[in-house]
Design an enzyme around this catalytic site. Structure first.
Site, PDB file in Angstrom:
ATOM      1  N   HIS A 140      -9.629   1.202   4.594  1.00 49.34           N
ATOM      2  CA  HIS A 140      -8.367   1.403   5.311  1.00 49.34           C
ATOM      3  C   HIS A 140      -8.591   2.370   6.475  1.00 49.34           C
ATOM      4  CE1 HIS A 140      -4.288   2.643   6.250  1.00 49.34           C
ATOM      5  NE2 HIS A 140      -3.903   1.507   5.690  1.00 49.34           N
ATOM      6  N   GLY A 183       2.172   2.372  10.707  1.00 52.30           N
ATOM      7  CA  GLY A 183       3.137   3.459  10.567  1.00 52.30           C
ATOM      8  C   GLY A 183       3.824   3.853  11.865  1.00 52.30           C
ATOM      9  N   GLU A 185      -6.948   4.754   7.554  1.00 55.73           N
ATOM     10  CA  GLU A 185      -6.707   6.174   7.256  1.00 55.73           C
ATOM     11  C   GLU A 185      -7.916   6.801   6.572  1.00 55.73           C
ATOM     12  OE1 GLU A 185      -2.927   5.627   5.310  1.00 55.73           O
ATOM     13  OE2 GLU A 185      -2.077   5.047   7.247  1.00 55.73           O
ATOM     14  N   ASN A 204       0.872  -1.180   0.000  1.00 55.60           N
ATOM     15  CA  ASN A 204       0.000   0.000   0.000  1.00 55.60           C
ATOM     16  C   ASN A 204       0.908   1.229   0.000  1.00 55.60           C
ATOM     17  OD1 ASN A 204      -1.765   2.063   0.512  1.00 55.60           O
ATOM     18  ND2 ASN A 204      -2.340   1.380   2.567  1.00 55.60           N
ATOM     19  N   LYS A 214       0.179   4.241  -0.401  1.00 57.60           N
ATOM     20  CA  LYS A 214      -0.475   5.449   0.142  1.00 57.60           C
ATOM     21  C   LYS A 214      -0.223   6.640  -0.801  1.00 57.60           C
ATOM     22  CE  LYS A 214      -0.226   3.357   4.641  1.00 57.60           C
ATOM     23  NZ  LYS A 214      -0.085   3.458   6.080  1.00 57.60           N
ATOM     24  N   SER A 246       3.113  -2.027  10.399  1.00 55.55           N
ATOM     25  CA  SER A 246       4.552  -2.072  10.699  1.00 55.55           C
ATOM     26  C   SER A 246       5.205  -3.408  10.352  1.00 55.55           C
ATOM     27  CB  SER A 246       4.813  -1.706  12.169  1.00 55.55           C
ATOM     28  OG  SER A 246       4.456  -0.358  12.405  1.00 55.55           O
TER      29      SER A 246
HETATM   30  P1  PGA Z   1       2.636   0.335   7.630  1.00 55.85           P
HETATM   31  O1  PGA Z   1       1.195   0.564   6.967  1.00 55.85           O
HETATM   32  O2  PGA Z   1       3.182  -0.964   7.083  1.00 55.85           O
HETATM   33  O3  PGA Z   1       3.454   1.522   7.200  1.00 55.85           O
HETATM   34  O4  PGA Z   1       2.443   0.273   9.102  1.00 55.85           O
HETATM   35  C1  PGA Z   1       0.312  -0.512   6.762  1.00 55.85           C
HETATM   36  C2  PGA Z   1      -0.970  -0.024   6.150  1.00 55.85           C
HETATM   37  O5  PGA Z   1      -1.403   1.099   6.446  1.00 55.85           O
HETATM   38  O6  PGA Z   1      -1.605  -0.738   5.355  1.00 55.85           O
END
Ligand code: PGA
Length: 264
Positions: free
Chosen positions: A102, A180, A104, A15, A17, A220
């Site tokens: 998601h 994140g 976010e 992803n 983003k 993460s």
């Molecule tokens: P991250 O994000 O691996 O940076 O923690 C995962 C995600 O939001 O799908």
């Protein structure tokens, strides 16, 4: 409608983003295609760049086993929805996957359970495999409400779907506190959440569905912690944010998933 997976899928999806211009995204996709080489990976691999890079990344992936995915869609096929993109448009660009719900978007853009359910159905209608994200925020985990949140989100997303439709989706368990932050869930936390999701899916959609539905962990994931997560039989892959923005780390995660498939 999308076809159900022939077996429980193992998938690693990047992803990206809101990162990378179209030329940067195409360059990263080309690096990954080179890393795959002539080999056929033993897991599915998908790249989900931002909308403006979909076309260039799709071009870079042409002829390779890597799949193209998008990060969002609007429930309608077309209409007066300024700034939105439909599943029909994504499918026409060669997308196989689309991320739905998601955190976010749930927490940053006000998407509620009902909208996520509409998007899931729209993805299936438009021939895309939705990667349906669910997960609790830190305050919910600390208040011992993780199970309640996962049941509510899964129930809202899947209610009314039959088993064949559910089998054409993938779920991503993404604890919001792990996204994140560098604070990955433990294997036990991931396993427990995946078991809750499976029990809910069987209850809502029909017994036997969950055993054949892929459930990814996200939050993460990196090259160092992926193998331990994939070694757990509840974890069918990962949705990867930060570590998917660089070819070497993403490739190591995908390779860990391939090895887990061979071992399993
Ligand atoms: P991250 O994000 O691996 O940076 O923690 C995962 C995600 O939001 O799908």
């Amino acid at each position: 409608m999308t076809r159900p997976w022939p077996r429980r899928p193992r998938l690693v999806a990047g992803n990206w983003k809101m990162h990378k211009t179209a030329p940067e995204a195409a360059a990263l996709a080309r690096e990954l295609v080179m890393l795959v080489g002539g080999a056929r990976p033993r897991c599915e691999i998908a790249l989900c760049p931002p909308f403006p890079a979909l076309s260039a990344v799709g071009e870079a992936l042409r002829g390779s086993p890597l799949h193209l995915g998008a990060q969002n869609l609007h429930p309608a096929t077309h209409g007066a929805f300024t700034g939105e993109v439909s599943g029909l448009m994504l499918a026409a660009l060669g997308c196989r996957f689309v991320i739905v719900g998601h955190s976010e978007r749930r927490h940053g853009m006000g998407e509620n359970d009902e909208l996520v359910a509409q998007k899931l159905r729209a993805a299936l209608r438009d021939g895309l495999t939705p990667i349906v994200c669910v997960g609790e925020i830190l305050a919910e985990r600390e208040a011992d409400r993780t199970a309640e949140v996962l049941v509510r989100q899964t129930q809202a997303a899947y209610a009314g779907l039959d088993s064949a439709a559910a089998l054409a989706t993938v779920i991503a368990y993404e604890p919001v506190w792990a996204i994140g932050t560098g604070r990955v869930a433990t294997v036990e936390q991931a396993r427990e959440a995946h078991q809750i999701l499976r029990a809910t899916l069987d209850r809502v959609v029909g017994q036997g569905t969950a055993a054949r539905t892929g459930i990814l962990y996200g939050g993460s994931v990196n090259a160092a912690n992926a193998a331990a997560l994939f070694a757990d039989e509840e974890v069918d892959g990962a949705l990867v944010g930060g570590a998917s923005l660089e070819s070497a780390s993403f490739w190591r995660i995908a390779s860990a998933a391939s090895s887990a498939t061979e071992a399993g």
